[in-house]
Design a protein around this motif. Structure first.
Motif, PDB file in Angstrom:
ATOM      1  N   HIS A   1     -11.105  -2.467   6.115  1.00 17.20           N
ATOM      2  CA  HIS A   1     -10.595  -1.003   6.061  1.00 17.20           C
ATOM      3  C   HIS A   1      -9.956  -0.388   5.371  1.00 17.20           C
ATOM      4  O   HIS A   1      -8.730  -0.824   5.067  1.00 17.20           O
ATOM      5  CB  HIS A   1      -9.961  -0.858   7.478  1.00 17.20           C
ATOM      6  CG  HIS A   1      -9.612   0.617   8.212  1.00 17.20           C
ATOM      7  ND1 HIS A   1     -10.681   1.537   8.263  1.00 17.20           N
ATOM      8  CD2 HIS A   1      -8.513   0.997   8.443  1.00 17.20           C
ATOM      9  CE1 HIS A   1     -10.188   2.571   8.757  1.00 17.20           C
ATOM     10  NE2 HIS A   1      -8.794   2.644   8.647  1.00 17.20           N
ATOM     11  N   TRP A   2     -10.488   0.776   4.588  1.00 12.23           N
ATOM     12  CA  TRP A   2     -10.126   1.492   3.514  1.00 12.23           C
ATOM     13  C   TRP A   2      -9.270   2.488   3.791  1.00 12.23           C
ATOM     14  O   TRP A   2      -9.931   3.374   4.397  1.00 12.23           O
ATOM     15  CB  TRP A   2     -10.934   1.651   2.403  1.00 12.23           C
ATOM     16  CG  TRP A   2     -10.553   2.353   1.101  1.00 12.23           C
ATOM     17  CD1 TRP A   2     -10.355   3.613   0.826  1.00 12.23           C
ATOM     18  CD2 TRP A   2     -10.127   1.578   0.074  1.00 12.23           C
ATOM     19  NE1 TRP A   2      -9.943   3.755  -0.148  1.00 12.23           N
ATOM     20  CE2 TRP A   2      -9.620   2.515  -1.002  1.00 12.23           C
ATOM     21  CE3 TRP A   2      -9.973  -0.002  -0.398  1.00 12.23           C
ATOM     22  CZ2 TRP A   2      -9.314   2.482  -2.213  1.00 12.23           C
ATOM     23  CZ3 TRP A   2      -9.517  -0.251  -1.755  1.00 12.23           C
ATOM     24  CH2 TRP A   2      -9.225   0.799  -2.510  1.00 12.23           C
ATOM     25  N   ASP A   3      -7.784   2.462   3.799  1.00  9.38           N
ATOM     26  CA  ASP A   3      -7.134   3.729   4.263  1.00  9.38           C
ATOM     27  C   ASP A   3      -6.103   3.983   3.302  1.00  9.38           C
ATOM     28  O   ASP A   3      -4.996   3.520   2.895  1.00  9.38           O
ATOM     29  CB  ASP A   3      -6.260   3.442   5.635  1.00  9.38           C
ATOM     30  CG  ASP A   3      -5.170   4.374   5.862  1.00  9.38           C
ATOM     31  OD1 ASP A   3      -5.299   5.642   5.333  1.00  9.38           O
ATOM     32  OD2 ASP A   3      -4.389   4.149   6.831  1.00  9.38           O
ATOM     33  N   LYS A   4      -6.488   5.196   2.483  1.00  5.51           N
ATOM     34  CA  LYS A   4      -5.724   5.486   1.139  1.00  5.51           C
ATOM     35  C   LYS A   4      -4.558   6.635   1.334  1.00  5.51           C
ATOM     36  O   LYS A   4      -3.920   7.106   0.294  1.00  5.51           O
ATOM     37  CB  LYS A   4      -6.660   5.951   0.160  1.00  5.51           C
ATOM     38  CG  LYS A   4      -6.242   5.770  -1.305  1.00  5.51           C
ATOM     39  CD  LYS A   4      -7.089   6.197  -2.166  1.00  5.51           C
ATOM     40  CE  LYS A   4      -6.655   6.310  -3.766  1.00  5.51           C
ATOM     41  NZ  LYS A   4      -5.415   7.194  -3.930  1.00  5.51           N
ATOM     42  N   SER A   5      -4.603   6.978   2.787  1.00  7.56           N
ATOM     43  CA  SER A   5      -3.745   8.228   2.911  1.00  7.56           C
ATOM     44  C   SER A   5      -2.353   7.877   2.658  1.00  7.56           C
ATOM     45  O   SER A   5      -2.000   6.752   2.730  1.00  7.56           O
ATOM     46  CB  SER A   5      -3.743   8.702   4.449  1.00  7.56           C
ATOM     47  OG  SER A   5      -2.859   7.829   5.284  1.00  7.56           O
ATOM     48  N   SER A   6      -1.339   8.930   2.231  1.00  7.84           N
ATOM     49  CA  SER A   6      -0.084   9.056   2.140  1.00  7.84           C
ATOM     50  C   SER A   6       0.860   9.164   3.429  1.00  7.84           C
ATOM     51  O   SER A   6       2.010   9.153   3.211  1.00  7.84           O
ATOM     52  CB  SER A   6       0.435   9.352   1.017  1.00  7.84           C
ATOM     53  OG  SER A   6       0.039  11.239   1.313  1.00  7.84           O
ATOM     54  N   LEU A   7       0.127   9.507   4.230  1.00  7.53           N
ATOM     55  CA  LEU A   7       0.903   9.816   5.375  1.00  7.53           C
ATOM     56  C   LEU A   7       1.815   8.877   6.202  1.00  7.53           C
ATOM     57  O   LEU A   7       1.450   7.560   6.393  1.00  7.53           O
ATOM     58  CB  LEU A   7      -0.087  10.083   6.746  1.00  7.53           C
ATOM     59  CG  LEU A   7       0.400  11.242   7.526  1.00  7.53           C
ATOM     60  CD1 LEU A   7       0.605  12.498   7.476  1.00  7.53           C
ATOM     61  CD2 LEU A   7      -0.727  11.066   8.899  1.00  7.53           C
ATOM     62  N   GLY A   8       3.121   9.242   6.223  1.00  6.48           N
ATOM     63  CA  GLY A   8       4.014   8.286   6.826  1.00  6.48           C
ATOM     64  C   GLY A   8       4.557   7.288   5.742  1.00  6.48           C
ATOM     65  O   GLY A   8       5.249   6.407   6.275  1.00  6.48           O
ATOM     66  N   ASN A   9       4.064   7.357   4.653  1.00  5.16           N
ATOM     67  CA  ASN A   9       4.653   6.300   3.664  1.00  5.16           C
ATOM     68  C   ASN A   9       5.664   7.210   2.894  1.00  5.16           C
ATOM     69  O   ASN A   9       5.711   8.139   2.331  1.00  5.16           O
ATOM     70  CB  ASN A   9       3.596   6.191   2.555  1.00  5.16           C
ATOM     71  CG  ASN A   9       2.361   5.513   3.187  1.00  5.16           C
ATOM     72  OD1 ASN A   9       2.443   4.890   4.125  1.00  5.16           O
ATOM     73  ND2 ASN A   9       1.271   5.454   2.247  1.00  5.16           N
ATOM     74  N   HIS A  10       6.799   6.497   2.636  1.00  2.83           N
ATOM     75  CA  HIS A  10       8.079   7.255   2.163  1.00  2.83           C
ATOM     76  C   HIS A  10       8.774   6.064   0.952  1.00  2.83           C
ATOM     77  O   HIS A  10       8.752   4.925   0.808  1.00  2.83           O
ATOM     78  CB  HIS A  10       9.193   7.287   3.119  1.00  2.83           C
ATOM     79  CG  HIS A  10       8.806   8.081   4.255  1.00  2.83           C
ATOM     80  ND1 HIS A  10       8.973   9.465   3.907  1.00  2.83           N
ATOM     81  CD2 HIS A  10       8.308   8.169   5.446  1.00  2.83           C
ATOM     82  CE1 HIS A  10       8.424  10.216   4.835  1.00  2.83           C
ATOM     83  NE2 HIS A  10       8.087   9.278   5.861  1.00  2.83           N
ATOM     84  N   GLU A  11       9.375   6.818  -0.034  1.00  2.01           N
ATOM     85  CA  GLU A  11      10.195   6.027  -1.090  1.00  2.01           C
ATOM     86  C   GLU A  11      11.658   5.663  -0.175  1.00  2.01           C
ATOM     87  O   GLU A  11      11.824   6.457   0.820  1.00  2.01           O
ATOM     88  CB  GLU A  11      10.732   7.092  -2.140  1.00  2.01           C
ATOM     89  CG  GLU A  11       9.583   7.081  -3.027  1.00  2.01           C
ATOM     90  CD  GLU A  11      10.130   8.288  -4.211  1.00  2.01           C
ATOM     91  OE1 GLU A  11      11.205   8.436  -4.239  1.00  2.01           O
ATOM     92  OE2 GLU A  11       9.446   8.060  -5.291  1.00  2.01           O
ATOM     93  N   ILE A  12      12.249   4.763  -0.531  1.00  2.00           N
ATOM     94  CA  ILE A  12      13.511   4.348   0.146  1.00  2.00           C
ATOM     95  C   ILE A  12      14.724   5.404  -0.591  1.00  2.00           C
ATOM     96  O   ILE A  12      15.897   5.309   0.127  1.00  2.00           O
ATOM     97  CB  ILE A  12      13.965   2.753  -0.094  1.00  2.00           C
ATOM     98  CG1 ILE A  12      14.247   2.396  -1.251  1.00  2.00           C
ATOM     99  CG2 ILE A  12      12.959   2.043   0.902  1.00  2.00           C
ATOM    100  CD1 ILE A  12      14.880   0.890  -1.091  1.00  2.00           C
ATOM    101  N   ARG A  13      14.356   5.684  -1.714  1.00  2.00           N
ATOM    102  CA  ARG A  13      15.317   6.580  -2.513  1.00  2.00           C
ATOM    103  C   ARG A  13      16.013   7.696  -1.537  1.00  2.00           C
ATOM    104  O   ARG A  13      15.142   8.407  -0.830  1.00  2.00           O
ATOM    105  CB  ARG A  13      14.783   7.162  -3.679  1.00  2.00           C
ATOM    106  CG  ARG A  13      15.886   8.026  -4.412  1.00  2.00           C
ATOM    107  CD  ARG A  13      15.284   8.314  -5.816  1.00  2.00           C
ATOM    108  NE  ARG A  13      13.928   8.657  -5.682  1.00  2.00           N
ATOM    109  CZ  ARG A  13      13.449   9.210  -7.012  1.00  2.00           C
ATOM    110  NH1 ARG A  13      13.957   9.405  -7.844  1.00  2.00           N
ATOM    111  NH2 ARG A  13      12.252   9.454  -6.823  1.00  2.00           N
ATOM    112  N   GLY A  14      17.332   7.738  -1.422  1.00  2.00           N
ATOM    113  CA  GLY A  14      17.931   8.954  -0.772  1.00  2.00           C
ATOM    114  C   GLY A  14      17.857   8.405   0.970  1.00  2.00           C
ATOM    115  O   GLY A  14      18.566   9.441   1.627  1.00  2.00           O
ATOM    116  N   LYS A  15      17.354   7.566   1.491  1.00  2.00           N
ATOM    117  CA  LYS A  15      17.029   7.244   2.707  1.00  2.00           C
ATOM    118  C   LYS A  15      18.649   6.624   3.244  1.00  2.00           C
ATOM    119  O   LYS A  15      19.028   6.074   2.502  1.00  2.00           O
ATOM    120  CB  LYS A  15      16.051   6.439   3.208  1.00  2.00           C
ATOM    121  CG  LYS A  15      14.644   6.873   2.934  1.00  2.00           C
ATOM    122  CD  LYS A  15      14.339   8.319   3.755  1.00  2.00           C
ATOM    123  CE  LYS A  15      12.989   8.548   3.135  1.00  2.00           C
ATOM    124  NZ  LYS A  15      12.896   9.054   1.633  1.00  2.00           N
TER     125      LYS A  15
END
Ligand code: NAI
Length: 630
Positions: free
Chosen positions: A359-373
């Motif tokens: 299953h190919w799912d290329k979306s960026s939805l919900g993906n985060h950098e850890i910088r600043g978290k």
């Protein structure tokens, strides 16, 4: 007592660590392009001579021809050999000085090489019997004096016959010609010296094997530089302990036996009786019953973190110091936690699983950098505080909570309560210890208090988290992702089946308690534990012992150190000092620490004492173990 004793000592590979002619060749041939092959050939001829496979004078002439050396090379050789005296011989320099009239160096080597070394040990030149070189007018070595008795095949026995000593004769050497003196009935005992090289052809012929010169002195009740020969310290290492520990113990001169697996029951009892140091990992259980048979045991090294497999109070009562490696895998856990924070923030695990399934799912939805978290660390001990430093260095804002007052690392901010932390942060990483009060520390109320979409990581102890509550909050989306390395129930062996309600949940990384399991951590553990044990044996320093009162001790110079381990009962120190006062002993330093079971007293005293002092100290009621170090 030694009036009629004669100590015959071989030179090459015994008094010194190496074969002098081979060292000389390394110098004289250093610019020769064929050096490697010639050296090999010289070594082969040396061994053939030592093992009597070639006549001795033939082996000498052949080697001298190959050497191509001169007087200036010999001078360079002296500089090298001064640093290559056998370790246990150089340690006992005082013995050589005090007994010089009784010591004879009998060698198939050369006086021109030997004398400058033996003079440093104050041995009379007249007590050195060896060959002599012949030089030409340009100071090149062209041969040797063939009339010298030492140039003969049986030179050593011939010499001893000529010397016709009366009294006892002891021979120490690494070669067959040394043994031959004994074989010819010219010596009372032959000691095969194995500190530098072990020649199997003589081992079973020797009266004793001497892995060090200390052993020879100990067997003959002669004065030694150290209190006990290290080769008599038997070390048993179970469960495939990392090579770094074996190397460390070997360097120290201990007698080591290693086994790939753990031991239990009768088998362990049988072995433990003869052991001074035992090394285990998690599988070997040391119960009270086993300890009953461990009467020589000084120390146990636990080459992992946990010590639940050992009955620690019983170890203390028997005066056995236990050491583990509390810090050695800290970094490994921290790196895994950090990696998992990144993986979970990016949903990598879920995306990877989907892709494996096609299953190919290329979306960026919900993906985060850890910088600043915001990272919330619960338990700011060894692991928590190191994670704090690394997380901050890649741009996270760090908050922490600990039940004890802890110094903040870098810019980390302390929270005064766990709920305060829970509601502030995006990621929670748990690094508390497994104390009983931490059982289900994370259950329904604390999960409920977290922010929606929190990432939750537990690499500490399974008992700290109520798994059913965690599952509930993962399923309802409060926990966006989790990484769990420790479980309320874990299989006891590598083959064990595993089942948990955490299985098959999306964005949940499960690992089988491997947070600290890296090759680097194993090596660190091996180095740390072996170092601690050696330090404890050599100095009495018990810092980091898990069951002994922790004493960090200064070096003892110009004094002897008394180590007294006793039951923790009133008046022990007074009794020890009473005995010392009775013998008019001057105390240079004294250190005391106690715990629930035992008292640990270290006393540094001036060097002269009577052996009855030791007897009286051991006789004090309540004494568990007593050692003297010098
Ligand atoms: P540590 O003893 O240095 O730190 C634990 C810290 O937690 C202490 O500062 C203590 O005061 C604090 N603490 C205890 N209860 C607390 C609570 N209720 N709330 C807040 N703080 C609390 O231990 P270290 O070396 O940092 O190890 C932490 C945990 O990691 C331990 O449980 C250890 O067993 C586990 N561990 C897991 C490994 C793995 O393979 N997953 C490997 C190594 C350690």
């Amino acid at each position: 007592m030694t009036k009629n004793k004669h100590f015959i000592i071989d030179f090459d590979s015994t008094f010194i660590q190496v074969e002098a002619l081979e060292e000389l060749a390394r110098i004289s041939l250093r610019n020769n392009p064929d050096k490697k092959n010639i050296l090999k050939e010289i070594k082969r001829i040396t061994d053939m001579g030592i093992e009597m496979k070639m006549s001795f004078s033939e082996s000498l002439s052949k080697r001298i021809r190959l050497l191509n050396a001169n007087r200036s090379h010999i001078e360079l050789l002296h500089k090298r050999l001064k640093n290559k005296v056998s370790v246990s011989i150089s340690r006992n320099k005082e013995f050589f000085r005090n007994f010089r009239e009784h010591i004879y160096i009998v060698s198939g080597g050369f006086k021109e090489i030997i004398l400058p070394i033996t003079r440093e040990y104050e041995l009379p030149d007249a007590n050195v019997f060896a060959n002599t070189f012949l030089f030409d007018e340009e100071d090149n070595i062209v041969g040797f004096d063939e009339n010298n008795v030492m140039a003969q095949a049986d030179g050593k026995t011939r010499l001893l016959k000529q010397l016709n000593f009366s009294g006892d004769i002891y021979v120490i050497g690494d070669g067959y010609t040394d043994y031959q003196i004994r074989e010819a009935g010219l010596a009372n005992k032959f000691y095969a010296f194995t500190e530098n090289i072990e020649r199997t052809s003589i081992l079973d012929k020797a009266d004793h094997i001497a892995p060090s010169f200390d052993e020879f002195l100990f067997l003959n009740k002669l004065p030694m530089a150290i209190s006990y020969p290290k080769n008599r310290i038997n070390v048993l290492l179970l469960e495939n302990i990392h090579q770094a520990a074996i190397e460390r113990f070997k360097q120290e001169g201990y007698n080591i036996v290693t086994l790939p697996s753990g031991l239990e029951g009768e088998e362990l009892i049988k072995r433990i009786e003869h052991v001074s140091v035992l090394g285990i990992r998690s599988k070997t259980h040391i119960s009270e019953e086993i300890l009953k048979h461990a009467n020589r045991l000084i120390s146990i090294g636990v080459f992992c973190i946990g010590t639940d497999q050992i009955t620690l109070p019983e170890c203390s009562k028997k005066g056995i110091a236990v050491f583990n490696a509390p810090f050695s895998n800290t970094r490994s856990v921290v790196e895994l936690a950090l990696g998992e924070i990144i993986m979970l923030m990016r949903n990598v695990f879920e995306k990877s699983t989907n892709l494996h399934r096609g299953h190919w799912d290329k979306s960026s939805l919900g993906n985060h950098e850890i910088r600043g978290k915001r990272l919330g660390i619960v338990g700011y001990g060894k692991i928590g505080s190191q994670l704090s430093v690394l997380a901050e260095s890649i741009g996270m804002e760090v908050y922490y909570y600990d039940i004890f007052e802890k110094l903040a690392m870098g810019n980390a901010k302390k929270c005064n309560s766990l709920p305060e932390l829970l509601k502030k942060v995006d990621v929670i990483s748990v690094h508390v210890d497994g104390r009983e009060s931490n059982r289900h520390l994370f259950s329904d109320p604390y999960f409920r208090a977290m922010k929606h979409g929190t990432i939750f990581i537990n690499l500490s102890r399974g008992s700290v988290v109520d798994t059913s509550a965690l599952v509930k909050y993962i399923k309802n989306g409060k926990i966006k992702g989790a990484a769990i390395d420790v479980f309320e129930e874990e299989p006891v062996s590598n083959q064990g089946d595993f089942s948990s309600d955490l299985q098959n949940l999306p964005n949940v990384i499960l690992t089988p308690h491997v947070g600290g399991s890296t090759v680097e951590a194993q090596k660190n553990i091996a180095e740390f534990v072996s170092h601690k044990i050696i330090e404890y044996i050599n100095t009495g320093d018990s810092i980091f012992s898990v069951n002994f009162p922790n004493l960090q001790l200064p070096e003892f110079t110009d004094s002897h150190r008394l180590i007294h381990i006793h039951e923790n009962i009133p008046g022990m120190l007074a009794q020890i000092n009473g005995v010392l006062a009775h013998y008019d002993i001057n105390i240079n330093g004294q250190y005391l620490q106690t715990n629930k079971e035992i008292g640990y007293v270290i006393t540094d005293i001036s060097k002269t004492w009577d052996s009855s002092l030791i007897r009286d100290l051991k006789k004090i009621p309540g004494t568990i173990k007593f050692r003297i170090l010098y």
